[in-house]
Every structure is written in C-alpha cells, then in structure tokens.
Enzyme design. Structure first.
Site, PDB file in Angstrom:
ATOM      1  N   PHE A  82      -9.946  10.643  10.566  1.00 33.54           N
ATOM      2  CA  PHE A  82     -10.748  11.646  11.397  1.00 33.54           C
ATOM      3  C   PHE A  82     -11.312  10.784  12.778  1.00 33.54           C
ATOM      4  CE2 PHE A  82     -10.246  13.789   7.507  1.00 33.54           C
ATOM      5  CZ  PHE A  82      -9.578  14.800   7.926  1.00 33.54           C
ATOM      6  N   LEU A  83     -11.057   9.541  12.787  1.00 36.51           N
ATOM      7  CA  LEU A  83     -11.940   8.425  13.837  1.00 36.51           C
ATOM      8  C   LEU A  83     -11.548   9.336  15.183  1.00 36.51           C
ATOM      9  CD1 LEU A  83     -10.047   6.231  15.091  1.00 36.51           C
ATOM     10  CD2 LEU A  83     -10.233   5.212  13.111  1.00 36.51           C
TER      11      LEU A  83
ATOM     12  N   GLU B 125     -11.152   7.632  19.217  1.00 41.26           N
ATOM     13  CA  GLU B 125     -11.046   6.514  20.041  1.00 41.26           C
ATOM     14  C   GLU B 125     -12.236   6.485  20.799  1.00 41.26           C
ATOM     15  OE1 GLU B 125      -7.305   5.817  21.870  1.00 41.26           O
ATOM     16  OE2 GLU B 125      -6.006   6.398  19.824  1.00 41.26           O
TER      17      GLU B 125
ATOM     18  N   GLY C 225      -5.865  15.161  26.375  1.00 39.11           N
ATOM     19  CA  GLY C 225      -4.657  14.286  26.021  1.00 39.11           C
ATOM     20  C   GLY C 225      -4.583  13.404  24.940  1.00 39.11           C
TER      21      GLY C 225
ATOM     22  N   CYS D 190      -3.043  12.223  19.907  1.00 40.84           N
ATOM     23  CA  CYS D 190      -3.157  12.853  18.785  1.00 40.84           C
ATOM     24  C   CYS D 190      -3.080  14.492  18.984  1.00 40.84           C
ATOM     25  CB  CYS D 190      -4.681  12.733  17.848  1.00 40.84           C
ATOM     26  SG  CYS D 190      -4.527  11.091  17.284  1.00 40.84           S
TER      27      CYS D 190
ATOM     28  N   LYS E  44       0.529  15.975  20.245  1.00 38.08           N
ATOM     29  CA  LYS E  44       1.357  15.964  19.266  1.00 38.08           C
ATOM     30  C   LYS E  44       1.149  16.763  18.083  1.00 38.08           C
ATOM     31  CE  LYS E  44       0.611  11.523  16.764  1.00 38.08           C
ATOM     32  NZ  LYS E  44       0.291  12.206  15.379  1.00 38.08           N
TER      33      LYS E  44
END
Ligand code: NAD
Length: 437
Positions: free
Chosen positions: A150-151, A153, A258, A261, A264
C-alpha cells in the site's frame, strides 16, 4: 531471515531495502541488466526520498545485494517476494505474464521449502495460479501468500516502515508465522497484521485503490459543479472533511489521477467484475470522469484564449504524476501537454525530478528548463500541473516580470485566488471562482 525480492522497481526496491534495514539478508533480482548494473555501482535508478541513503547503508553492511541471477537468489532465500510489474493487458485486466515467469523461475530453482509471496497487485485467483505453476515445477514443499503493498510513491519508505496495516493472505499457518516475524519490526506501534484468505487479500488491494480513485473522481466532479454554480470547492472540502465519516484525505480536486496504479487497477477490477458477469458501473464512471478531468485545465486555457493556440508559449510546472517522485506513468501532464501541442502551442516545462522521464516521452517536442523560473520567460501563461512543494511559495513579482502576461491556470489549487489577484495575476483554478488581475 533470508529474503529475495524479484522485480526491483518502485515497490521491490523499497521493500527489499526496508527488509534489509530491519536486519534481514536481502537479494533484489531484476531482469533489467541496466538497472541492476546501476544499483551494483551505487546508483539509484529511481527518485524516492530517503531511499539512496538506506540502500547505501545496507549494501555497505552487506545485508542488501542486487543481481540478475534469479537462480542464485532463490537458492539462498526462504521467502521469495514477487514484485514485478502487472501492467494493463490488452483486455483491460492485469497482464500477469511477468508474475507467471517469476513464479516459474522460482519453481525451477528452489531446492527446499520456500514461501512465495506476491507483493505485486494481482487479481483474485493469482495465488492459486502461482501454486499450480510451482507444483508443476518442483517436488519441494512450499507455501504461497498474498501480501499487497500500500505504499505511496514519494513517501514510500515511511509508508513501508510504518504501514497503517499489513495484509497477509494465506491458508498456511507456517506462511502466516513467517510473514508476521518478517513484519514485526514495522508494526511495533500496534498497527494490525490482518490475516485473511489469499482471495480476500488480493481483493483488498483493488478495493483500496478503487475507493481512493472514486474519491478523487467524485471530488473532481463536485469541483466542476462548483465552477458552474459559483461555489468554492475549498470551502466545500472543509465543510465535508470535518465530518468523521468522511475524513480529510483524498478530497483535493485537480487534473485527475495518474500513475502506475490507480488507472490500471480500476480497469483491472472492472475487467474482473465483467469476467464474473458483473458490470461495475461505478468504477467505469470513475475512470471516465478521470479521463475527462485531464482535459479541464486545457479547456480553461481554450475558453480564455479561444481554440487556436498556434505559436503561443505555455510554461508547465510539474510533470510527474504527483510530487516527490520521478514517475510519469499515465501522468495527467502527458494528456495536457499533448493537447497544447496539438493546438499549435509551444511548451516550456519544468519538474524537479521527472525531466529525464519527460525527455523519453516528448523528446524535443517541448523545451525543458532546469530552473522553474526559466520556463516562464515570455510565456503567455503558466499551467501548474503537479503540486510540488517548491511551487507553493514562489517569487510572484519575479514571475510577473518574466511572463508575457500575468496568467496562471492552476490544476492543483496550490495558490489562494484572492492573493493571486493582489499579486497582479489573472488566476484560474479548479472548482473556485477565477480572479482577474
Ligand atoms: P516497476 O515497473 O517499477 O518495477 C517492476 C520491475 O520488475 C521492473 O524493474 C522489471 O524489470 C522487473 N521484472 C519484470 N519481470 C521480471 C522477472 N521475471 N524477474 C525479475 N524482474 C522482473 O513496477 P512497480 O511500480 O514497482 O510495481 C510493481 C507492482 O507493485 C505492480 O503490480 C504494482 O501495481 C504494484 N504496486 C505499485 C505501487 C507503486 O506505487 N508503484 C504501489 C503498490 C503496489
């Protein structure tokens, strides 16, 4: 514990490094020789705050190594994480070919008990599929578990080191015990380790991203309506965010989500639903709203200037899909810049970390500036696309002096309209009344 992580991208590199930081011996594997070569020379292939220092320390203390040799890595590890990409496939569902290949290679090289854990985001049923792949290739005992990540970026180290919760999906007690031991250092302040079936764990990850993406699209539509009716979305956001049932996070409107993750994963769950005879209408709408939201800023530009922007110069601040990362996968900036270019405009862009990625996408179709102010020289307008902290308190007088016109289209609502008016700018944002200089 001896751990190998297969796939050394944003997730695998962070997970492997954090496991090493808590004392485990970790080998990170990747098929990308360039990436592994860089890491072996001490160069970090991605930008993630705090990561470089951790990698260097753990490599120096010999707890962390990088290789392209999966066989050797699998032979030394008890726990093998699969953290390869699961990009969108042709039909909208997740492309599991990298996961399958990684599982097959583990099966071929394991020489005793192994726990194989999917950290990649994978559709329900993938753990069962991996079990079959392994069973066809090895006589050794193994367990399979799902451990979704669940990190975020930009805050990946902190998220990994201090997770809100850890989800472990497995039917094996041995696997659950191994993973609880591995995660114990990260949950010392009593965050829960939630054990469940692999199917529930796999579904949990998609449910989390769907919920967050839905909030983004809902707030974006509320902001668009605020624009029409003259309400201020900032006030509305505050007005609802203090309601404890709603909460404050993920209520900021903008130019759409965007990244690698949300887009998609929303599509993948819609596809999974349709494979089971369900039409996930809500999530289809979430995606549709998001695609349209990427156009909102250019629509504002066009309603200000008219449809033809031939020869005009636009500065764009922010290219990464969000701040504190260099990741531009499906970043709204791409749709925005493409639309400006299609209308005949010149784009002068700046991003603190993502310029190398932008060069791969746009080549010499746009101009790049290392310093944000340089992009403004002679610009007809500035578009703020990513809410990097360094854009929040700029020198407005200097900006006004550089630009051809004092005009800002802020896709992230990082400035206050009234202050912008006082600074002499005409200022458009999302879901708030425009102000004129
Ligand atoms: P990424 O593209 O950055 O990294 C994937 C890596 O896997 C690449 O370096 C690729 O070369 C490597 N790879 C592919 N096949 C391989 C193989 N057979 N053996 C070894 N290496 C192989 O992807 P990412 O962003 O780290 O995402 C990985 C997974 O984690 C995805 O399923 C994603 O949905 C999920 N996830 C990502 C995030 C995020 O913020 N990026 C957060 C949570 C979950």
């Amino acid at each position: 514990m001896k751990v190998c992580v297969i796939g050394t991208g944003y997730v695998g590199l962070v997970a492997g490094t954090c496991f090493a930081e808590s004392g485990n011996d970790v080998v990170c594997v990747d098929v990308d020789e360039g990436k592994i070569g860089k890491l072996q020379q001490g160069q970090i292939p991605i930008y993630e705050p705090g990561l470089e220092e951790l990698i260097k320390r753990n490599v120096a203390e010999k707890r962390l190594a990088f290789t392209t040799e999966i066989a050797a890595a699998v032979r030394v590890a008890t726990v093998c994480f699969i953290a390869v990409g699961t990009p969108q496939g042709d039909t909208g569902g997740a492309d599991l070919s990298y996961v399958k290949r990684a599982a097959a290679e583990i099966g071929e090289h394991m020489d005793g008990y192994r726990l194989i854990v999917t950290k990649s985001t994978v559709p329900v049923g993938t753990a069962a599929m991996i079990r079959k792949i392994l069973a066809a290739r090895t006589k050794h005992d193994f367990d399979v578990a799902s451990n979704p990540e669940f990190l975020k970026e930009g805050a990946a180290i902190d998220d990994f080191m201090r997770p809100d919760r850890v989800v472990i999906g497995t039917s094996s007690q041995r696997a659950a015990d191994l993973l609880k031991e591995l995660y114990a250092p990260f949950v010392r302040t009593e965050q829960p380790i939630l054990a469940m079936s692999p199917e529930s764990a796999e579904m949990t990850k998609y449910a989390a991203n769907s919920m967050l993406a839905a909030r983004v699209s809902l707030m974006n539509e509320i902001a668009n309506l605020c624009d029409k009716v003259g309400a201020d979305v900032d006030d509305v956001r505050r007005g609802i965010g203090f309601d404890r049932r709603i909460g404050q996070s993920f209520l900021f409107p903008g130019v759409g989500y965007g990244g690698s993750c949300f887009p998609k994963d929303v599509r993948a769950i819609v596809q999974t639903a349709s494979e089971h005879g369900l039409d996930f209408r809500l999530l289809r709408a979430v995606e549709e709203v998001n695609e349209e939201q990427k156009q909102v800023l250019v629509e504002k530009v066009k309603s200000h200037f008219g449809a033809f922007l031939v020869g005009m110069k636009f500065a764009v601040w922010g290219l990464a899909f969000k701040p504190r990362t260099d990741d531009m996968r499906l970043a709204p900036s791409i749709a925005i810049i493409e639309r400006l270019l299609a209308a005949g405009a010149h784009v002068h862009a700046h991003d603190p970390e993502a310029m190398h990625e932008a060069r791969r996408i746009f080549g010499d179709r746009i101009t790049y500036h290392r310093v944000n102010y340089d992009a403004l020289e002679g610009a007809d307008a500035l578009l703020v696309v990513t809410e990097w902290n360094e854009f929040r308190r700029p020198d407005f007088d200097r900006m006004r002096g550089l630009m051809k016109r004092p005009l800002i289209f802020d896709g992230r609502n990082i400035y206050e309209p009234e202050q912008m008016r006082q600074h002499g700018f005409t200022y458009y944002s999302v879901g708030r009344r425009p102000v004129a200089a």
